[in-house]
Design a protein around this motif. Structure first.
Motif, PDB file in Angstrom:
ATOM      1  N   ILE A 180       3.713  -2.317  -3.544  1.00 14.37           N
ATOM      2  CA  ILE A 180       3.893  -0.980  -2.966  1.00 14.37           C
ATOM      3  C   ILE A 180       4.522  -1.178  -1.594  1.00 14.37           C
ATOM      4  O   ILE A 180       3.913  -1.790  -0.704  1.00 14.37           O
ATOM      5  CB  ILE A 180       2.551  -0.237  -2.827  1.00 14.37           C
ATOM      6  N   ALA A 181       5.763  -0.722  -1.433  1.00 14.39           N
ATOM      7  CA  ALA A 181       6.471  -0.907  -0.165  1.00 14.39           C
ATOM      8  C   ALA A 181       6.587   0.435   0.550  1.00 14.39           C
ATOM      9  O   ALA A 181       7.049   1.411  -0.033  1.00 14.39           O
ATOM     10  CB  ALA A 181       7.857  -1.501  -0.409  1.00 14.39           C
ATOM     11  N   THR A 182       6.141   0.476   1.802  1.00 14.23           N
ATOM     12  CA  THR A 182       6.234   1.701   2.600  1.00 14.23           C
ATOM     13  C   THR A 182       7.088   1.409   3.826  1.00 14.23           C
ATOM     14  O   THR A 182       7.370   0.251   4.137  1.00 14.23           O
ATOM     15  CB  THR A 182       4.848   2.168   3.093  1.00 14.23           C
ATOM     16  N   HIS A 183       7.472   2.468   4.529  1.00 18.34           N
ATOM     17  CA  HIS A 183       8.297   2.276   5.722  1.00 18.34           C
ATOM     18  C   HIS A 183       7.432   2.118   6.968  1.00 18.34           C
ATOM     19  O   HIS A 183       7.736   1.313   7.841  1.00 18.34           O
ATOM     20  CB  HIS A 183       9.247   3.455   5.895  1.00 18.34           C
ATOM     21  N   THR A 184       6.343   2.882   7.052  1.00 17.71           N
ATOM     22  CA  THR A 184       5.551   2.905   8.289  1.00 17.71           C
ATOM     23  C   THR A 184       4.269   2.085   8.150  1.00 17.71           C
ATOM     24  O   THR A 184       3.671   2.006   7.080  1.00 17.71           O
ATOM     25  CB  THR A 184       5.159   4.346   8.672  1.00 17.71           C
ATOM     26  N   ILE A 185       3.852   1.518   9.272  1.00 17.78           N
ATOM     27  CA  ILE A 185       2.604   0.762   9.316  1.00 17.78           C
ATOM     28  C   ILE A 185       1.428   1.696   9.064  1.00 17.78           C
ATOM     29  O   ILE A 185       0.458   1.330   8.405  1.00 17.78           O
ATOM     30  CB  ILE A 185       2.453   0.067  10.693  1.00 17.78           C
ATOM     31  N   SER A 186       1.535   2.953   9.578  1.00 16.40           N
ATOM     32  CA  SER A 186       0.400   3.873   9.428  1.00 16.40           C
ATOM     33  C   SER A 186       0.094   4.151   7.957  1.00 16.40           C
ATOM     34  O   SER A 186      -1.063   4.242   7.558  1.00 16.40           O
ATOM     35  CB  SER A 186       0.642   5.176  10.194  1.00 16.40           C
ATOM     36  N   ASN A 208       6.090  -3.751   3.837  1.00 17.81           N
ATOM     37  CA  ASN A 208       7.065  -2.761   4.296  1.00 17.81           C
ATOM     38  C   ASN A 208       8.411  -2.984   3.602  1.00 17.81           C
ATOM     39  O   ASN A 208       8.648  -4.008   2.967  1.00 17.81           O
ATOM     40  CB  ASN A 208       7.180  -2.739   5.836  1.00 17.81           C
ATOM     41  N   HIS A 209       9.288  -1.967   3.714  1.00 14.31           N
ATOM     42  CA  HIS A 209      10.575  -2.024   3.027  1.00 14.31           C
ATOM     43  C   HIS A 209      11.383  -3.250   3.449  1.00 14.31           C
ATOM     44  O   HIS A 209      11.997  -3.920   2.622  1.00 14.31           O
ATOM     45  CB  HIS A 209      11.398  -0.763   3.335  1.00 14.31           C
ATOM     46  N   ALA A 210      11.377  -3.543   4.756  1.00 15.03           N
ATOM     47  CA  ALA A 210      12.194  -4.649   5.258  1.00 15.03           C
ATOM     48  C   ALA A 210      11.784  -5.956   4.585  1.00 15.03           C
ATOM     49  O   ALA A 210      12.631  -6.742   4.151  1.00 15.03           O
ATOM     50  CB  ALA A 210      12.055  -4.759   6.779  1.00 15.03           C
ATOM     51  N   LEU A 211      10.472  -6.168   4.482  1.00 17.45           N
ATOM     52  CA  LEU A 211       9.993  -7.403   3.860  1.00 17.45           C
ATOM     53  C   LEU A 211      10.370  -7.433   2.379  1.00 17.45           C
ATOM     54  O   LEU A 211      10.820  -8.452   1.864  1.00 17.45           O
ATOM     55  CB  LEU A 211       8.474  -7.513   4.028  1.00 17.45           C
ATOM     56  N   LEU A 247       8.320   2.293  -4.251  1.00 11.93           N
ATOM     57  CA  LEU A 247       8.868   2.469  -2.903  1.00 11.93           C
ATOM     58  C   LEU A 247       8.433   3.830  -2.385  1.00 11.93           C
ATOM     59  O   LEU A 247       8.967   4.865  -2.820  1.00 11.93           O
ATOM     60  CB  LEU A 247      10.413   2.381  -2.932  1.00 11.93           C
ATOM     61  N   ASP A 248       7.455   3.842  -1.496  1.00 11.98           N
ATOM     62  CA  ASP A 248       7.030   5.105  -0.879  1.00 11.98           C
ATOM     63  C   ASP A 248       7.896   5.319   0.363  1.00 11.98           C
ATOM     64  O   ASP A 248       8.511   4.381   0.861  1.00 11.98           O
ATOM     65  CB  ASP A 248       5.556   5.033  -0.499  1.00 11.98           C
TER      66      ASP A 248
END
Length: 233
Positions: free
Chosen positions: A58-64, A198-201, A224-225
Motif C-alpha cells: 500500500i503506497a501513500t503520498h503523505t506520512i500522515s 510512500n510513492h517515492a519508495l 496506490l492511495d
C-alpha cells in the motif's frame, strides 16, 4: 457491529477491489470524502494476505496517511477481523503489517562509529560536532534507528555521514551486522504481508527492480492511495 455504520459506496468499492485482486486486473477508484476509502481497500487486502498468503503493498503520498494506516486503521480492522475469523473467515494466517522506509532513514552503527573516531577531521565547526553527539546519544536509546525519532540537528547535513547507504554497506561482513537497524527492518519486511510505504519508495523500487536489485520483497498486489500525486512523483 455497533461501532460501524454501513455505507453503500464503501461496500461497492470494497467489492470492486476484491474482484480486481481476484482477477489480477487494474482498478481506478475515485471516491469522495467520507466514503471510508482505506477500510474499503484494507479489508480485501487483509483477506488476500491472511487467507491466500499473499503480500500487498500500500503506497501513500503523505506520512500522515501511513501513520493512520499503521496506528489506527490496520490495528482496528485486525481486532475486528480476529473476532470474525472463527465464524466467517475460514483458515487464516496472521496479519503482519510493516511500515517500509527508505534506506537513508536508518542510522548505520558502523558509519556512526567511524564518524565519531574521525570527527576532528570530518567536522570543522562546533555545531557539527554537537549534532554528531546528539546522534550518538540518540543511537544508544533508539529502538528503530530511523530519522522519525531523531531530535532536530543544528547541522542536518551531519546525518549524511552516518546514514545507512548501499554504497557503503558491508552486508554480512559488517561488524555491526547483528545489531544493524536497517538489516533488522529488512528481515521484518521479508516476514510481513502488508507493506505500507510512500510513492517515492515504491517507484524507486520499481526502477531498481528492472535492473534486478529491488528493495522491496516480492509482492502480489499494489494499492496506490492518494494517486493524484503519482504522476508528479
Amino acid at each position: 457491529g455497533p461501532r460501524f455504520e454501513s455505507r453503500d459506496e464503501q461496500m461497492r468499492m470494497a467489492e470492486a477491489v476484491e474482484a480486481a485482486m481476484a482477477q489480477g486486473t487494474h482498478l481506478v477508484v475515485e471516491a469522495g470524502t467520507g466514503v471510508g476509502k482505506s477500510f474499503a481497500y484494507l479489508v480485501p487486502a487483509i483477506r488476500r494476505a491472511i487467507e491466500r498468503n499473499e503480500r500487498v503493498v500500500i503506497a501513500t503520498h503523505t506520512i500522515s496517511l501511513q501513520e493512520q494506516l499503521m496506528e489506527k486503521d490496520l490495528p482496528l480492522l485486525k481486532g475486528t477481523l480476529d473476532e470474525d475469523a472463527s465464524r466467517n473467515w475460514g483458515p487464516s494466517g496472521e496479519l503482519r503489517p510493516v511500515l517500509v522506509k527508505g534506506r537513508g532513514n536508518y542510522v548505520s552503527v558502523r558509519r556512526l562509529k567511524l564518524a565519531s573516531e574521525r570527527q576532528d577531521r570530518l567536522f570543522s565547526d562546533a555545531a557539527a560536532k554537537r549534532s554528531l553527539h546528539v546522534i550518538e546519544d540518540w543511537a544508544y536509546e533508539t529502538e528503530d534507528g530511523t530519522l522519525s525519532s531523531l531530535p532536530p540537528l543544528e547541522r542536518p547535513g551531519v546525518w549524511d555521514k552516518v546514514q545507512s547507504d548501499s554504497a557503503n554497506c558491508m552486508g554480512r561482513r559488517c561488524p555491526s551486522y547483528d545489531r544493524c537497524f536497517y538489516q533488522s527492518a529488512r528481515r521484518e519486511m521479508d516476514e510481513a504481508n502488508i507493506l505500507v510505504c510512500n510513492h517515492a519508495l515504491f517507484f524507486s523500487d520499481l526502477a531498481l527492480r528492472s535492473e534486478g536489485v529491488g528493495f522491496l520483497p516480492e509482492y502480489h498486489h499494489v494499492i496506490l492511495d492518494e494517486a493524484h500525486t503519482v504522476e508528479e512523483v
